[in-house]
Design an enzyme around this catalytic site. Sequence first.
Site, PDB file in Angstrom:
ATOM      1  N   ASP A 275       0.878  -1.159   0.000  1.00 43.97           N
ATOM      2  CA  ASP A 275       0.000   0.000   0.000  1.00 43.97           C
ATOM      3  C   ASP A 275       0.923   1.219   0.000  1.00 43.97           C
ATOM      4  O   ASP A 275       2.125   1.117   0.290  1.00 43.97           O
ATOM      5  CB  ASP A 275      -0.934  -0.004   1.215  1.00 43.97           C
ATOM      6  CG  ASP A 275      -2.163   0.886   0.993  1.00 43.97           C
ATOM      7  OD1 ASP A 275      -2.108   1.760   0.098  1.00 43.97           O
ATOM      8  OD2 ASP A 275      -3.164   0.714   1.709  1.00 43.97           O
TER       9      ASP A 275
HETATM   10  C1  BGC Z   1      -5.124   3.190   0.331  1.00 42.39           C
HETATM   11  C2  BGC Z   1      -5.181   2.277  -0.884  1.00 42.39           C
HETATM   12  C3  BGC Z   1      -4.993   3.085  -2.133  1.00 42.39           C
HETATM   13  C4  BGC Z   1      -3.670   3.825  -2.045  1.00 42.39           C
HETATM   14  C5  BGC Z   1      -3.346   4.652  -3.274  1.00 42.39           C
HETATM   15  C6  BGC Z   1      -3.890   4.087   0.315  1.00 42.39           C
HETATM   16  O1  BGC Z   1      -4.001   5.066   1.299  1.00 42.39           O
HETATM   17  O2  BGC Z   1      -5.120   2.408   1.499  1.00 42.39           O
HETATM   18  O3  BGC Z   1      -6.411   1.593  -0.893  1.00 42.39           O
HETATM   19  O4  BGC Z   1      -5.025   2.242  -3.241  1.00 42.39           O
HETATM   20  O5  BGC Z   1      -3.715   4.711  -0.934  1.00 42.39           O
HETATM   21  O6  BGC Z   1      -4.178   5.755  -3.366  1.00 42.39           O
END
Ligand code: BGC
Length: 740
Positions: A275
């Site tokens: 993530d």
């Molecule tokens: C979230 C993800 C997301 C990523 C990119 C993170 O904060 O948990 O679900 O895909 O950001 O935006």
Amino acid sequence: MTCLARFPHRPLNAFSLVLLGLGTVFGTLHAENRPLYLDPDQPVEKRVEDLLGRLTLEEKISQIHGDSKFSTAPIPRLGVPRRWLSDGPHGVREDVGPHTWSSAGRTDDFATSLPSLSALGSTWNPDLAYAYGEVLGEESRARGKDIILGPIADIARTPLSGRIYEYLGEDPFLVAKLSANYVRGVQSSDVAACIKHFAANNQEMGRATINMDMDERTLREIYLPPFEAAVKEAGVWAVMGAYTKFRGEHCAYSDYLINRLLKGEWGFKGLVMSDWGGTYSTREAALGGLDLEMGTLIPGTEDGRTYDDYYLAMPFLEGIRKGDYPVSVLDDKVRRSLRVMFATHVFDTRKPGALNTPAHQATAQRIAEESMVLLKNDGGALPLDASRITSLAIIGENAVRHNAAGFFGAGVKTMHEITPLEGIVQRAGSRMNITYSTGYSRQPGETNLVERAVAAARQADVAVVIAGLNHSRYLDDEGWDRKNLRLPYGQDELIQRVLQANPRTIVVLISGPAIELGPWLGQVPALLQAHYSGMEGGHALARVLFGDVNPSGKLACTYPKQLMDSPAHALGTYPGTDGTLFYKEGLLVGYRWFDTKGIEPLFPFGYGLSYTHFEYSGLKLVSGTNSQDAVITAEFEIANTGERAGAEVAQLYVHQAHPSLPRPAKELKGFKKIMLEPGEKQKVSIPLDRRAFAFYDPDLKGWVAQAGEFRILVGSSSRDIRLENGFHLSETTVEKQAVP
Ligand code: BGC
């Protein structure tokens, strides 16, 4: 390696980059001197090995970390294009950056905004999950994206979760069926889906640091099945590790979750990404199975560091040069990235995609229509009869609010968003006098809003309060769990006052599940859960309110009477103690808890009313059916005994009488949504395989379908069982998991 100066601000079309690269390297290509990896007739694994063998160490490293917020670097000399990733689960996110979270300010990045995943969950319709994925896949291609960061397959463990509106529900079987079809839909367009967040990200509170733990059986039976189905059944190409830790290891590079389980036991051949900002160590990430590091830092804002400073960039390369890590570890990561590129035809003719088409918008509307859950409808208060009503008072900020834009990665920049008020006015405005009053406000100090709404309600035939949450902080918002389950901004008082002024008041909730409702619930004749329903949501809502569409949504999460009735809170485990959270309730998540403990919910899992009535009859359990894996097939009939066409979701739960390990009172193991004309009767067949009877035995390391007595329960919700039959499983079988 990467550097900021080389970064083009506009994504080049992947195909043009390939041609650009190939033009410089190979000149005019003839079939006989074309490199093997460019030959679409060669098997993928051969192409992967061929291209891998041509990469320098530095080029390999460039493929395993970001070179902007949402991309990895191209390798022009070999025609490897820059690879683009994009949120998100509800539509292709607007472009940011490239090196910030701020909007890129483009004018060509509008996309279809689909209803939230909590809405999709409430459709209980796997065909719509496929259609949802198809829209995303086609739009990703049209926007030049290679990997779409969805679906979310985290289980709704606590109703407080700030992202619960991005979740498909609380039941692993339902979530698995829907997320697998979403993946299939996305991947049908030469785009990789990325299922997230693997595997214990069930709340926002403390998500960056908290250590989650649970017994092995709970992990296997509740939290893993959607991921397992995505890998084994839908062939998902990417998995995103959660921010959270699991048993002390960061999820994105937990040796247990990634190396042993996902890649070992399930045989996952695609890539695992972090993530954004979820990587904290080169060694652990390199050896723990992380294949792509994203979002670690923001170059330009953090001490002059660049993408080369990512854990899997220079630090890893230096480690390899020093002999700290074998090159094979790097090769495995790159191989996975290349495999996904070949699987999605990056080097071949690729599907072109389509963006913002009427067909996509129609799909968004259909999903919204099928998702709405009629929670209460006394005396046939709904549908509204447009030929009899002369005035309507619409009340509530959510009637005019655009919710599709956010929050954060789950938001979509849409060409338009039909609000509830617009939908209602377009549907009925020419026939009746419609007033609008805000009723409540997020801004403190606004006076007289309630009084004005009450006055409007008093003068109207019917009042419709569009209430709920709105993605503000703590109200369905990534990074912040809700503080309680109640409606904010004095909405309970507002509804109470409106009801006193006009007993013909309908309440519509725009929110994720679940809301703790005030005493007005006893008096309000009709209540509809409308979720966040995307760009066509207002049309869908109007069509449900006026009866053009018969509601057929069913709750994918239990609504507790009060927060403390739900397991994570009743047992005091939320939000964790001293940085750790043990899932003490074990298997008893959602209705499994309420039904096993005999606690009355406000609205049960699987519940949802219709404008018509369905009768169930004739449950037979038939063995030896046409489905290969079926142990038995449950066959029964459903009749529409009302006067309107409508769809019913028949649900099948299994109960084991005397299991050797304790089991929940019932577990969902099958469902089917069927459309019936008035007076029509249909036969429904739900096959049950061995897994439907099995529990996971941690000692045997396998799924045990134990000989003995089972009850097969068929109903219209988890608490409205209409048919029941006994079944004797004659032989015990163990489906062993190949735990390495
Ligand atoms: C979230 C993800 C997301 C990523 C990119 C993170 O904060 O948990 O679900 O895909 O950001 O935006």
